[in-house]
Design an enzyme around this catalytic site. Structure first.
Site, mmCIF file in Angstrom:
data_model
loop_
_atom_site.group_PDB
_atom_site.id
_atom_site.type_symbol
_atom_site.label_atom_id
_atom_site.label_comp_id
_atom_site.label_asym_id
_atom_site.label_seq_id
_atom_site.Cartn_x
_atom_site.Cartn_y
_atom_site.Cartn_z
ATOM 1 C CG ASP A 103 0.307 20.043 -9.987
ATOM 2 O OD1 ASP A 103 0.070 19.913 -11.209
ATOM 3 O OD2 ASP A 103 1.412 19.767 -9.487
ATOM 4 C CG ASP A 137 -5.315 21.576 -11.817
ATOM 5 O OD1 ASP A 137 -4.237 21.333 -11.276
ATOM 6 O OD2 ASP A 137 -5.403 22.237 -12.890
HETATM 7 N N1 LIG Z 1 -1.699 21.414 -12.711
HETATM 8 C C1 LIG Z 1 -1.308 22.044 -13.806
HETATM 9 N N2 LIG Z 1 -0.008 22.012 -14.198
HETATM 10 C C2 LIG Z 1 0.385 22.679 -15.318
HETATM 11 N N3 LIG Z 1 -0.444 23.362 -16.105
HETATM 12 C C3 LIG Z 1 -1.736 23.416 -15.769
HETATM 13 N N4 LIG Z 1 -2.782 24.017 -16.351
HETATM 14 C C4 LIG Z 1 -3.873 23.767 -15.610
HETATM 15 N N5 LIG Z 1 -3.561 22.988 -14.541
HETATM 16 C C5 LIG Z 1 -2.228 22.761 -14.605
#
Ligand SMILES: Nc1ncnc2[nH]cnc12
Ligand SMILES: CSC[C@H]1O[C@H](OP(=O)(O)O)[C@H](O)[C@@H]1O
Length: 292
Positions: free
Chosen positions: A212, A210
């Site tokens: 974030d 992703d």
């Molecule tokens: N955006 C994110 N922040 C922290 N851990 C994660 N693991 C997968 N995506 C994450």
């Protein structure tokens, strides 16, 4: 030349690996408590392997409660020389897209609620950590990832957050724009620190799930978004592991980066001031230098 034994720590979505000959789930006790789960051992293309799911099968351990010390001790105790850590992560870079793998080479440690060292009062040690990952193992992992058909980025800074909640927008912007982090996750630390203390080569493959919450063109991360990418990432990670033995090659026994000698000049406590109970707990991790 020496044969390595590879330990694979599987992160979110990676709870098993396939294709091991003589596969066996083994329970390993350590002076630091029980590891996250039993450890799957066996041979992959003639190379000894040990696989440990970081959160346990069924994802039972939260990031702050992963028994990091027991996990590293147990792998060392089994004879592992090289640890390949596989982790899901968010990305702070447009070009590090969901589905890509980042072979991490730096960390920013923002975790605060975890035991971060095997050492302490009675046996104090300070290992060098300017280059926290093993270049030799990282290169093999990058090659294996490419051979598995994944887009691999060589090098990246992993911000380790405490969690379990995801970041706020202000935090995400701080890490990305001010601190220059490339990816974010909740488990890279203290795992890498402990591997160095245990004189293990350590490489980290962060699998992007992703963006974030900083990216104006994408929704803020939630577990549903992570899981959408995780299934394909996890299949790719297992293919990477299957390809790894072919990329280890014939290698000198000693690590060119010195990972396997990290404790050589690290222990400060005078031999006659060392705590016998702590020295005994360090049998697997530091027995080579403590003579425990
Ligand atoms: N955006 C994110 N922040 C922290 N851990 C994660 N693991 C997968 N995506 C994450
Ligand atoms: C399921 S999203 C958050 C969770 O996933 C990552 O775990 P791992 O690093 O073990 O793959 C992240 O660090 C969080 O623990």
């Amino acid at each position: 030349m020496a044969q390595p034994m590879i330990g694979v720590i599987g992160g979110s979505g990676v709870y098993q690996i396939e294709g091991l000959a003589d596969a066996e789930w083994r329970h390993v006790d350590t002076p630091w408590g029980a590891p996250s789960d039993a450890i799957l051992t066996g041979l992959l293309d003639g190379i000894a392997m040990a696989f440990l799911p970081r959160h346990g099968r069924g994802h039972v351990h939260a990031p702050s409660e992963v028994p990091f010390r027991a996990n590293i001790d147990a792998l060392k105790r089994l004879g592992v020389t090289d640890v390949l850590a596989v982790s899901a992560c968010g990305s702070f870079r447009e070009e590090m897209a969901p589905g890509d793998f980042v072979v991490v080479d730096q960390y920013i440690d923002r975790t605060f609620a975890r035991a971060k060292s095997f050492f302490g009062t009675g046996c104090v040690a300070h290992v060098a950590f300017s280059h926290p990952t093993c270049a030799r193992l990282s290169e093999a992992a990058a090659q294996a990832g490419t051979a598995a058909g994944v887009r691999v980025h060589r090098g990246g800074t992993y911000l380790a957050m405490e969690g379990p909640q995801f970041s706020t927008l202000a935090e995400s912007r701080l890490y990305r724009e001010v601190w220059g982090a490339d990816v974010i996750g909740m488990t890279g630390m203290p795992e890498a620190k402990l591997a160095r203390e245990a004189e293990l080569c350590y490489a980290s493959v962060a699998m992007v799930t992703d963006y974030d919450c900083w990216h104006p063109g994408h929704d803020a991360v939630d577990v549903a978004a992570v899981i959408r990418t995780l299934t394909q990432n996890s299949a790719n990670a297992r293919t990477l592991v299957a390809r790894l033995p072919a990329h280890l090659g014939d290698r000198p026994a000693a690590c060119p980066c010195g990972c396997d000698r990290a404790l050589e000049h690290a222990i400060m406590t005078a031999p006659n001031k060392r705590d016998a109970a702590l020295v005994a707990r360090l049998d697997a991790v530091a027995g080579r230098v403590l003579g425990a």
